[in-house]
Motif scaffolding. Structure first.
Motif, mmCIF file in Angstrom:
data_model
loop_
_atom_site.group_PDB
_atom_site.id
_atom_site.type_symbol
_atom_site.label_atom_id
_atom_site.label_comp_id
_atom_site.label_asym_id
_atom_site.label_seq_id
_atom_site.Cartn_x
_atom_site.Cartn_y
_atom_site.Cartn_z
ATOM 1 N N ARG A 158 87.715 32.421 30.413
ATOM 2 C CA ARG A 158 86.635 33.027 31.214
ATOM 3 C C ARG A 158 86.416 32.289 32.530
ATOM 4 N NH1 ARG A 158 83.864 36.814 28.787
ATOM 5 N NH2 ARG A 158 81.953 36.490 29.961
ATOM 6 N N GLU A 167 75.868 39.229 20.943
ATOM 7 C CA GLU A 167 75.916 39.180 22.419
ATOM 8 C C GLU A 167 77.177 38.460 22.891
ATOM 9 O OE1 GLU A 167 71.052 39.092 23.138
ATOM 10 O OE2 GLU A 167 72.282 37.472 23.923
ATOM 11 N N GLY A 168 77.479 37.325 22.261
ATOM 12 C CA GLY A 168 78.673 36.578 22.648
ATOM 13 C C GLY A 168 79.942 37.338 22.327
ATOM 14 N N LEU A 203 90.526 39.566 22.616
ATOM 15 C CA LEU A 203 90.118 39.737 24.012
ATOM 16 C C LEU A 203 90.479 41.107 24.549
ATOM 17 C CD1 LEU A 203 91.142 36.309 25.621
ATOM 18 C CD2 LEU A 203 88.827 37.208 25.406
ATOM 19 N N SER A 241 78.190 32.232 20.565
ATOM 20 C CA SER A 241 76.843 31.891 21.022
ATOM 21 C C SER A 241 75.847 32.002 19.878
ATOM 22 C CB SER A 241 76.444 32.788 22.188
ATOM 23 O OG SER A 241 76.722 34.151 21.897
ATOM 24 N N PHE A 272 70.173 35.447 23.899
ATOM 25 C CA PHE A 272 70.791 34.131 24.023
ATOM 26 C C PHE A 272 70.603 33.580 25.431
ATOM 27 C CE2 PHE A 272 74.369 31.175 24.675
ATOM 28 C CZ PHE A 272 74.106 30.309 23.633
ATOM 29 N N TRP A 319 72.690 30.266 17.416
ATOM 30 C CA TRP A 319 71.344 29.775 17.760
ATOM 31 C C TRP A 319 71.324 28.303 18.128
ATOM 32 C CZ3 TRP A 319 67.539 27.025 14.487
ATOM 33 C CH2 TRP A 319 68.131 26.412 13.371
ATOM 34 N N VAL A 337 81.530 31.799 23.749
ATOM 35 C CA VAL A 337 81.427 33.152 23.177
ATOM 36 C C VAL A 337 80.907 33.105 21.749
ATOM 37 C CG1 VAL A 337 83.247 34.079 24.664
ATOM 38 C CG2 VAL A 337 83.830 33.274 22.363
ATOM 39 N N LYS A 385 80.405 40.122 24.831
ATOM 40 C CA LYS A 385 80.827 39.534 26.106
ATOM 41 C C LYS A 385 82.316 39.195 26.065
ATOM 42 C CE LYS A 385 77.976 36.645 28.153
ATOM 43 N NZ LYS A 385 77.199 35.408 28.376
ATOM 44 N N GLY A 386 82.751 38.616 24.953
ATOM 45 C CA GLY A 386 84.149 38.227 24.836
ATOM 46 C C GLY A 386 85.086 39.406 24.689
ATOM 47 N N ARG A 436 71.747 38.187 16.529
ATOM 48 C CA ARG A 436 71.781 38.878 17.824
ATOM 49 C C ARG A 436 72.561 38.060 18.849
ATOM 50 N NH1 ARG A 436 69.173 42.524 19.474
ATOM 51 N NH2 ARG A 436 69.028 41.431 21.446
ATOM 52 N N TYR A 437 72.315 36.766 18.876
ATOM 53 C CA TYR A 437 73.019 35.918 19.847
ATOM 54 C C TYR A 437 74.537 36.030 19.655
ATOM 55 C CZ TYR A 437 68.487 33.387 20.193
ATOM 56 O OH TYR A 437 67.173 33.024 20.344
ATOM 57 N N VAL A 438 74.958 35.995 18.399
ATOM 58 C CA VAL A 438 76.397 36.036 18.127
ATOM 59 C C VAL A 438 76.990 37.368 18.569
ATOM 60 C CG1 VAL A 438 78.124 36.053 16.287
ATOM 61 C CG2 VAL A 438 76.343 34.313 16.301
ATOM 62 N N THR A 448 70.051 34.355 15.574
ATOM 63 C CA THR A 448 71.468 34.029 15.717
ATOM 64 C C THR A 448 72.344 35.259 15.489
ATOM 65 O OG1 THR A 448 72.906 32.100 15.438
ATOM 66 C CG2 THR A 448 72.366 33.316 13.427
#
Lengths: 405, 405
Positions: free
Chosen positions: B109, A132-133, B138, B244, B259, B246, B242, A136-137, A128-130, A126
């Motif tokens: 998005r 990534e998000g 953002l 994201s 993710f 787990w 966003v 992205k944002g 890493r996932y967070v 999580t």
């Protein structure tokens, strides 16, 4: 080491009386306290009071009279001693993933000219996932750099580094002070994930910029209890919470039209606290006030070392130690690899030894020194030996997968 | 209308038996259900089971056997009928502010070429605060446009609109279908905040893109119970979370390195659910399965209209109605302005009439039809009359401010 010698160690254990303060099912050797801690017996009464008195009778009056309003910082002050922090430096609320997001967004904003966030492919997913998000944002050309070797990953483009002190799979433990110094030397912000550290041994946030963690593992705050965030005092006036909800406002109940951050760590609170989940945590934190964390660490080292010794004394039975052999390099967890890990763990659980399994072949055993005994370790090792020596795990019942494993 | 006539209405009330299912303190006329709902009597038992059986005995086994793993979508399916949504369209978890952030980030998005987010200065503050934080995070030239008139605010630069269906101060209610159509005609994404709607009357999300709300007001989920998010089926494959964590991963327990969003609304789950806060909500949702929402609305209109009539029948006593007089334009709340609102409300609470106060001069009274009676409205109006006619609020005790007001 015989079982009698283990019983003697239990009799001399300075933490032995804490076991009686936990509800533990008969016949269960619970080695999953690194996933969900056992229930303090004080929790039901505390929760019942919150439900039957605070909610039912006081209703909105609970905001004042039951200190719901202060829950994020009251709980934060309870966590602080467990991580070497002081009052006013920790706020509790939200889930771990949300807290990671808040911390990493704030960290990135403290280094606005840098565009790299460093994490670790072995970090808890999580984390890493967070990131990534978040990346992205954020837009704006941010990128994630996964480290093998931290030294080569650190450059003057690195805004922030997010690492877990203790690896959730192997239990390997990083030297927080050394890593923090290395990251600071590169001009980056250091964010520590302490999920597998807090309550397992004395933590010292030291010079860390941010630190966070969950409270339902070694802290015993209950299923899904809220997470914590430490913000170094030097950042509290400047760090920004992009999750700027009303609870982080300077005057939440003034209902002003624009966001104005609270002084201090409270600006990282977001919204109405999940009161009932928070009061369960408060019961655990009351207990922690009486705990000597150095005694916890000493017993943790003794339990984990004993476990490795006893399991390995049975010879090669398909097990490979996945945790560091040097206790200085371990948290409070021991992991072994086994090619048939899933049915092996199912067979162990069927016999009362509750560890857990992580694909493809990892058997994890957590050791919570407040409620585990030396004889539990001895019994667990004996049952592991029996399951492996007799290949009891080949029973077809154990091949069947559960929804959550 | 006499008190006897009110008692006759209560005797004929098709919802009258629900009052017995709530814990209500003796002597309290609770008109703050629009802030924190009363406790269903079924809640303590449900929570006790979660603590004393699920946590204490099953420990990590609760993930499977107690359906903790499914809590976000199980609870979401329980919310769905209250807002005109279907199974698999709602996920429960996090606080309202966090959910607003998730929804607005996803909405922006979905319209990547547009840079304006429309909100309303009269919206609940946290809605605005969260959008401010989101826009700050953002980068990329996003801006907030505050509306007076929605028509003039909508242009081809608007990515998303966030509005509350019911104004938290006045109780004024918007026509969701008409506004959603207007926003869609401008090519923007419509996000509804239903905090002051859900459980107060039948809601129909209709063509809305996202809708969200808290569950601790009219839904009676308990202090700080988790929030909900509706995602229109047409967006479920494309909308991005966003946050994201787990829990929104396609296979949370596979612990993959990157993710990969879950199918459906579950991708908007973030992290381990706050289980104990969630089970309190589940008790309330069990009750809602038996509730006719149209009967709730009919009684709500009757209660709020009666309250206005009875209070205003006393003549001008410094009160000004702040809510719409037309019940079609109201939620389940009535607000009056009074220049000395704070001591007036303190004096009322001292006499058992529990509304609340919002600076500088607003008195709010919420009407939860499941547990309020017509005689409660009559008694509240009588006590309001007494406090104002005799100027009982001038007692100096009532000038003293509480921490949370």
């Amino acid at each position: 080491m015989t079982r009698e010698e283990c019983a003697a160690l239990d009799a001399a254990d300075p933490l032995k009386h804490f076991r009686d303060e936990f509800a533990l099912p008969d016949g269960m050797i619970y080695l999953t306290g690194n996933s969900l801690g056992a229930m303090p017996k004080s929790a039901p009464e505390r929760i019942s009071a919150a439900v039957n008195d605070e909610w039912a009778n006081r209703l909105v009056g609970g905001w004042n009279s039951a200190r719901w309003y202060n829950q994020p910082t009251d709980l934060g002050d309870g966590i602080a001693p467990l991580i070497g922090a002081g009052p006013g430096q920790v706020v509790v609320g939200d889930s771990t993933s949300v807290v990671i997001y808040k911390a990493m967004a704030a960290a990135a904003r403290l280094r606005p000219d840098r565009r790299v966030i460093v994490s670790d492919l072995s970090n808890f997913p999580t984390d890493r996932y967070v990131v990534e998000g978040l990346v992205k944002g954020l837009g704006g050309g941010y990128e994630i750099r996964d480290i093998g070797d931290l030294g080569t990953a650190l450059g003057d483009d690195v805004a922030a580094v997010l690492l877990s002190q203790v690896d959730y799979r192997t239990g390997a433990r990083r030297d927080m002070a050394a890593v923090t110094a290395q990251v600071h030397a590169a001009g980056a912000i250091m964010v520590w994930d302490l999920c597998h550290s807090v309550g397992a041994f004395p933590v010292d946030v030291g010079d860390a910029d941010f630190a966070l963690g969950c409270t339902y593992k070694y802290v015993n705050g209950g299923p899904g209890s809220p997470a914590f965030l430490y913000v170094a005092p030097r950042h509290q006036a400047d760090a920004e919470n992009v999750l700027s909800g009303w609870y982080g406002h300077a005057e939440p109940f003034a209902f002003e039209p624009h966001f104005r951050p609270a002084e201090g760590v409270r600006r990282f609170a977001v919204s109405t606290p999940h009161v009932l989940s928070g009061v369960a945590l408060s019961a655990a934190l009351e207990m922690w006030k009486r705990v000597d964390l150095h005694a916890v660490r000493a017993k943790s080292v003794a339990l984990t070392s004993l476990f490795i010794d006893l399991v390995e004394a049975g010879g090669d039975r398909g097990l490979t130690l996945a945790s560091p052999r040097d206790p200085d390099e371990r948290g409070s967890q021991v992991s072994f690899l086994h090619p048939d890990g899933y049915p092996v763990m199912r067979a162990l659980i069927d016999r009362g030894v509750h560890g857990d399994y992580r694909a493809p072949s990892l058997l994890r055993f957590g050791f919570a020194p407040l409620y585990l005994r030396y004889v539990d370790v001895w019994d667990a090792a004996a049952l592991i030996g029996e399951v492996l020596d007799k290949e009891l795990w080949r029973d077809e019942r154990y091949a069947q997968r559960l929804a959550v494993t």
